[in-house]
Design a protein around this motif. Sequence first.
Motif, PDB file in Angstrom:
ATOM      1  N   GLY A 245       0.860  -1.099   0.239  1.00 56.63           N
ATOM      2  CA  GLY A 245       0.067  -0.162   0.119  1.00 56.63           C
ATOM      3  C   GLY A 245       0.789   1.162  -0.014  1.00 56.63           C
ATOM      4  O   GLY A 245       0.047   2.296   0.016  1.00 56.63           O
ATOM      5  N   TRP A 246       2.252   1.143  -0.019  1.00 56.88           N
ATOM      6  CA  TRP A 246       2.974   2.498  -0.096  1.00 56.88           C
ATOM      7  C   TRP A 246       3.160   2.605  -1.682  1.00 56.88           C
ATOM      8  O   TRP A 246       4.026   2.223  -2.309  1.00 56.88           O
ATOM      9  N   ASN A 247       2.100   3.717  -2.029  1.00 58.16           N
ATOM     10  CA  ASN A 247       2.252   3.884  -3.500  1.00 58.16           C
ATOM     11  C   ASN A 247       2.944   5.296  -3.536  1.00 58.16           C
ATOM     12  O   ASN A 247       3.417   5.862  -2.612  1.00 58.16           O
ATOM     13  N   ALA A 248       3.295   5.751  -5.015  1.00 59.75           N
ATOM     14  CA  ALA A 248       3.986   6.830  -5.081  1.00 59.75           C
ATOM     15  C   ALA A 248       3.773   8.148  -4.252  1.00 59.75           C
ATOM     16  O   ALA A 248       4.513   8.685  -3.475  1.00 59.75           O
ATOM     17  N   ASN A 249       2.663   8.403  -4.242  1.00 62.14           N
ATOM     18  CA  ASN A 249       2.116   9.783  -3.391  1.00 62.14           C
ATOM     19  C   ASN A 249       2.382   9.648  -1.877  1.00 62.14           C
ATOM     20  O   ASN A 249       2.795  10.495  -1.257  1.00 62.14           O
ATOM     21  N   ARG A 250       2.288   8.305  -1.653  1.00 65.79           N
ATOM     22  CA  ARG A 250       2.526   8.345  -0.148  1.00 65.79           C
ATOM     23  C   ARG A 250       3.847   8.462   0.281  1.00 65.79           C
ATOM     24  O   ARG A 250       4.399   8.879   1.370  1.00 65.79           O
ATOM     25  N   LEU A 251       4.671   7.588  -0.433  1.00 58.97           N
ATOM     26  CA  LEU A 251       6.015   7.768  -0.333  1.00 58.97           C
ATOM     27  C   LEU A 251       6.866   9.028  -0.500  1.00 58.97           C
ATOM     28  O   LEU A 251       7.461   9.367   0.486  1.00 58.97           O
ATOM     29  N   MET A 252       6.097   9.889  -1.439  1.00 63.50           N
ATOM     30  CA  MET A 252       6.680  11.308  -1.580  1.00 63.50           C
ATOM     31  C   MET A 252       6.358  11.976  -0.530  1.00 63.50           C
ATOM     32  O   MET A 252       7.023  12.879   0.048  1.00 63.50           O
ATOM     33  N   ARG A 253       5.227  11.812  -0.153  1.00 64.99           N
ATOM     34  CA  ARG A 253       4.551  12.777   0.998  1.00 64.99           C
ATOM     35  C   ARG A 253       5.191  12.366   2.262  1.00 64.99           C
ATOM     36  O   ARG A 253       5.726  13.296   3.121  1.00 64.99           O
ATOM     37  N   ALA A 254       5.684  11.183   2.506  1.00 63.64           N
ATOM     38  CA  ALA A 254       6.311  10.964   3.840  1.00 63.64           C
ATOM     39  C   ALA A 254       8.030  11.181   3.679  1.00 63.64           C
ATOM     40  O   ALA A 254       8.514  11.472   4.749  1.00 63.64           O
ATOM     41  N   GLY A 255       8.583  10.946   2.615  1.00 66.01           N
ATOM     42  CA  GLY A 255       9.884  11.079   2.442  1.00 66.01           C
ATOM     43  C   GLY A 255      10.536  12.367   1.986  1.00 66.01           C
ATOM     44  O   GLY A 255      11.620  12.730   2.601  1.00 66.01           O
ATOM     45  N   LEU A 256       9.854  13.286   1.406  1.00 63.57           N
ATOM     46  CA  LEU A 256      10.490  14.517   0.858  1.00 63.57           C
ATOM     47  C   LEU A 256      10.837  15.572   1.851  1.00 63.57           C
ATOM     48  O   LEU A 256      11.722  16.274   1.695  1.00 63.57           O
ATOM     49  N   PRO A 257      10.100  15.398   3.230  1.00 61.23           N
ATOM     50  CA  PRO A 257      10.556  16.423   4.158  1.00 61.23           C
ATOM     51  C   PRO A 257      12.025  16.195   4.731  1.00 61.23           C
ATOM     52  O   PRO A 257      12.455  17.128   5.293  1.00 61.23           O
ATOM     53  N   LEU A 258      12.706  15.054   4.445  1.00 63.95           N
ATOM     54  CA  LEU A 258      13.876  14.684   4.746  1.00 63.95           C
ATOM     55  C   LEU A 258      14.813  15.537   4.285  1.00 63.95           C
ATOM     56  O   LEU A 258      15.962  15.983   4.565  1.00 63.95           O
ATOM     57  N   SER A 259      14.500  15.748   2.685  1.00 60.53           N
ATOM     58  CA  SER A 259      15.236  16.552   1.891  1.00 60.53           C
ATOM     59  C   SER A 259      15.385  17.782   2.141  1.00 60.53           C
ATOM     60  O   SER A 259      16.479  18.778   2.233  1.00 60.53           O
ATOM     61  N   LEU A 260      14.175  18.501   2.703  1.00 58.66           N
ATOM     62  CA  LEU A 260      14.264  19.933   3.184  1.00 58.66           C
ATOM     63  C   LEU A 260      14.986  20.058   4.343  1.00 58.66           C
ATOM     64  O   LEU A 260      16.008  21.166   4.556  1.00 58.66           O
ATOM     65  N   LEU A 261      15.058  19.130   5.333  1.00 60.79           N
ATOM     66  CA  LEU A 261      15.973  19.155   6.528  1.00 60.79           C
ATOM     67  C   LEU A 261      17.295  19.150   6.119  1.00 60.79           C
ATOM     68  O   LEU A 261      18.021  19.815   6.879  1.00 60.79           O
ATOM     69  N   VAL A 262      17.512  18.271   5.230  1.00 59.87           N
ATOM     70  CA  VAL A 262      18.978  17.844   5.135  1.00 59.87           C
ATOM     71  C   VAL A 262      19.333  19.451   4.418  1.00 59.87           C
ATOM     72  O   VAL A 262      20.809  19.782   4.702  1.00 59.87           O
ATOM     73  N   LEU A 263      18.856  20.033   3.670  1.00 66.68           N
ATOM     74  CA  LEU A 263      19.259  21.180   2.723  1.00 66.68           C
ATOM     75  C   LEU A 263      19.265  22.329   3.796  1.00 66.68           C
ATOM     76  O   LEU A 263      20.396  23.041   3.787  1.00 66.68           O
ATOM     77  N   GLY A 264      18.257  22.283   4.604  1.00 66.15           N
ATOM     78  CA  GLY A 264      18.308  23.292   5.901  1.00 66.15           C
ATOM     79  C   GLY A 264      19.800  23.211   6.598  1.00 66.15           C
ATOM     80  O   GLY A 264      20.413  24.069   6.947  1.00 66.15           O
ATOM     81  N   GLY A 265      19.883  22.127   6.845  1.00 68.83           N
ATOM     82  CA  GLY A 265      21.219  21.732   7.692  1.00 68.83           C
ATOM     83  C   GLY A 265      22.586  22.055   6.883  1.00 68.83           C
ATOM     84  O   GLY A 265      23.617  22.822   7.700  1.00 68.83           O
TER      85      GLY A 265
END
Length: 415
Positions: A283-303
């Motif tokens: 049940g982990w479709n593309a939308n669900r994975l992008m919604r859950a995973g992309l905030p990590l990239s925002l935190l890393v760039l901020g760091g």
Amino acid sequence: MFLAFAFAYFLSALVRAITATLAPTLAQEFSLRAADLGLLAGGYFLGFAATQLPLGAWLDRHGPRKVSLAFLGVAIVGSLVFSLADGFGGLLLGRLLCGAGVSACLMAPLTGYRRWLEPVAQMRANAWMLMTGSLGMVASTLPVQWALPVVGWRPLFWALGGLFALAMLLIVWVVPRWQQDTPGPSAARPATGTGVQAATPAVPAPGYGEVWRHPYFRRLMPLGFFVYGGMVAVQTLWAGPWMQRVAGYSALEAATGLFWVNVSMLCTFWAWGMVNPVLMRRGWNANRLMRAGLPLSLLVLGGIIAAGPQAGGAAWALFCVSCTFVSLAQPAVALAFPSALAGRALSAFNLVIFAGVFVVQWGIGLLVDGLRALGWETVASFQGAMAVFLLCNVGSYLWFVLQGRSDNAAETLRP
């Protein structure tokens, strides 16, 4: 067939990313500024983006085999023009032609896979095509850096022209001809498990109107432009200058850093190809994975922005890896449309991505030079430019999440 297409895409990624490794050499030989480097690297993507709309229609009509061969011929010309350049204008023209010439290297196979493969296999094939692209980017780092003192940068582009010719021969040999009237098993089937459903298998209208009006396509556009395009912009250019001018790396250390960035991406796309079928079944479709995973990239760039000179190759590798969630958008877009419209849907989304690459690559260069002109130090100017990039990424992610509450893309957010 997969290997023939993957070899061509390997070469296209090598040409795409080689500017980051050649940047110090070209800047010294041709007296290029940061904005010039951004425009030169972005010129590839400008040529790439300029062909996307006609490319999609040609793919739907003529198929991956014919279109790939025609475009790779342009890539050979671009490689030769770049190798013979005696000024910035010649370099830019060569990059434009190279970008246009390799613009079918991913869209052509993805269009074919939409017809020839089942949905789960399409997700895996997409991830592993991107893996071969990462392999090309790996080849553009330390191997190119080692070859520069031995052969120089011009003969490298002569060799690339010859390899493009070899890719054409392989495609002629193994890729099937296009049967326009015989859709494959996935042509009329909903895109089960991707979070979107295919449009009705009626014959689509000519042109791109149906694509641009699709609510799911519009929902993904900002992510494609800023997050996906920005990831490529960093990977193929700005990670290198940051490592040298902010973190204090030497040219060889920066090339080594880029090497490990691209190795990390290669391993990540291989892993995506392995786990996607398992995730989709749970049940982990593309939308669900992008919604859950992309905030990590925002935190890393901020760091990275906060760390400044302490953020080197490992930090940029983590940023690029955390952005790979957005790569799931590409096959999801293809599966949201009938196979007869797949070439146009994929090319339109690719246009969005590579227009974003051009804007982000050039825009960061302009911001760095502009802030330097205002009296900012080099480190602060890079941090300021990346902060603007971060704000754009945050906005695009919020658009994706908020539009998911109102669009009609049949998103499935629960297992």
